[in-house]
Enzyme design. Structure first.
Site, short mmCIF file in Angstrom:
data_model
loop_
_atom_site.label_atom_id
_atom_site.label_comp_id
_atom_site.label_asym_id
_atom_site.label_seq_id
_atom_site.Cartn_x
_atom_site.Cartn_y
_atom_site.Cartn_z
N ALA A 132 88.98 14.68 31.84
CA ALA A 132 88.26 15.31 33.20
C ALA A 132 88.27 16.60 32.89
O ALA A 132 89.09 17.34 33.81
CB ALA A 132 88.84 14.27 34.20
N HIS A 243 95.08 3.32 34.55
CA HIS A 243 95.76 3.82 33.27
C HIS A 243 95.67 3.49 32.43
O HIS A 243 95.59 3.77 30.94
CB HIS A 243 96.09 5.14 34.10
CG HIS A 243 95.58 6.45 34.34
ND1 HIS A 243 95.20 6.41 36.47
CD2 HIS A 243 95.02 7.36 34.17
CE1 HIS A 243 94.67 6.93 35.92
NE2 HIS A 243 94.08 7.91 35.79
N ASP A 266 98.80 12.29 38.69
CA ASP A 266 97.33 12.81 38.00
C ASP A 266 96.22 12.53 39.42
O ASP A 266 95.35 12.86 39.79
CB ASP A 266 97.38 12.10 36.70
CG ASP A 266 96.22 12.00 35.92
OD1 ASP A 266 96.49 13.69 35.97
OD2 ASP A 266 95.36 11.92 35.48
#
Length: 383
Positions: A132, A243, A266
């Site tokens: 990202a 994740h 995160d």
């Protein structure tokens, strides 16, 4: 102030116990009955140290990469309400001037102790593993740019994530370490051998292990294996269940002994917010069912998690007695990240440390948070 609870998690024991707070410090802690009648009897609560998140981009609609101190403090207060009493502000790949501006803007919060430091996640990342991050902003580490960022904000930068295969990558690792910051490896296609060389050069953290890095192959083990096998390296895991599969993080914990694994959120601005449209740096992010993805590619864009949720996930998926599971979860969310960041006064319920405490109910939901001995004003826990 003397607190007692049915479960207190200290480095020495897990069970009924007490914690004495004097000013902003822990004066003592022990198991069994307190030495005198408790000032605060927490009953069936689980008392753990304040969480330490070494990788977070924002929350409650605010993003650290925007470089707005007021918005950054809004995100800090949101995560504190979820028990994270110590956190790093993680930035994303951006133009040189924008990164400098963001570091300078956040430096005051670092100096005031609101943030433990700034984490530069990029811009020196692999294009094939950009995740990202804006691919237009990825570049090789320029010594001059690196030096300016390391000096910005009177040394506010505490950690830098880079891909060692970028031209000048190993030299950048050495310079980061020489400046007293932490060199982390992530968003990388590095080989097993090159990753080992980067660790030898001083890298000590693996950024969100397995995510945005070359996968394990039977003829090329890649960065994950090199990071896991070196006892000097702390590896981050985003234990949100999206994740990384819980079976994989359990495997990592068994293979490393657990003392080198730091659970990180995160988290981006959408943490604690409704589904909708957000941004991470220059990229548009769409959140659906609390999963954040880059709008144009569908790539996972950080998380919407908070550390209390990570803590509960780790306990829930552990094939261990509850006491052992709690101790391991505390290590992952407090002790190990504090040690990795070199923060000796947080991360454990132990005499002399800062009185950062999280009071959880038996289902591991946050009831109260203390930071430096002060009970934080209750706020609505969004999300």
């Amino acid at each position: 102030m003397l607190l007692a609870a049915d479960t207190v998690v200290t480095p020495l024991a897990v069970g009924p116990g007490w914690v004495e707070v004097a000013g902003d410090r822990i004066a003592g802690a022990g198991t069994g009955a307190p030495p005198r009648p408790a000032d605060v009897d927490l009953g069936d609560a689980v008392l753990v140290p304040g969480f330490v998140d070494m990788h977070v981009h924002g929350g409650a609609g605010a993003a650290f990469p925007d470089g707005d101190p007021d918005q950054a403090l809004h995100a800090v207060r949101f995560h504190r309400a979820h028990g994270t009493t110590t956190m790093m502000a993680s930035l994303v790949a951006a133009a040189p001037a924008d990164l400098l501006r963001a570091v300078d803007a956040l430096a005051g919060l670092v100096a005031d102790g609101e943030l433990a430091g700034v984490h530069l996640e990029g811009p020196w990342l692999a294009g094939a593993r950009c995740g990202a991050h804006d691919p237009r902003q990825l570049r090789d580490p320029d010594p001059g740019e690196l030096e300016r960022l390391l000096r910005a904000g009177h040394g506010a930068v505490r950690m830098v994530t880079l891909a060692p295969e970028r031209a000048g990558g190993l030299d950048a690792v050495r310079r980061i370490v020489d400046a007293g910051a932490i060199a982390a490896l992530g968003h990388t296609d590095a080989t097993y051998a090159l990753t080992r060389s980067a660790v030898a050069a001083g890298a000590r953290v693996g950024t969100h292990l397995f995510n945005a890095m070359a996968p394990v192959h039977h003829r090329e083990p890649g960065p994950a294996v090199a990071l896991l096998e070196d006892s000097r390296v702390t590896v981050e895991l985003v234990t949100d269940g999206l994740h990384v599969h819980p079976a994989l993080w359990e495997h990592v914990l068994r293979s490393t002994g657990g003392g080198r694994v730091a659970a990180v959120t995160d988290a981006m601005a959408a943490a604690g917010m409704p589904d909708g449209q957000y941004h991470l740096g220059a990229l548009r992010v769409t959140v659906t069912d609390r999963v954040a993805r880059v709008a144009d590619t569908g790539t996972i864009a950080g998380s919407t998690a908070t550390t209390d949720a990570l803590f509960a996930n780790v306990v829930r998926h552990a094939a261990l007695p509850r006491e052992e599971a709690l101790a391991r979860a505390v290590a992952m969310t407090a002790g190990t990240p504090a040690q990795a960041l070199g923060l000796a006064d947080v991360g454990a319920i132990e005499a002399g440390r800062r009185a950062d405490l999280v009071v959880l109910d038996p289902d591991l939901r946050v009831r109260e948070v203390y930071r430096a001995g002060v009970r934080l004003t209750p706020v609505p826990l969004a999300g």
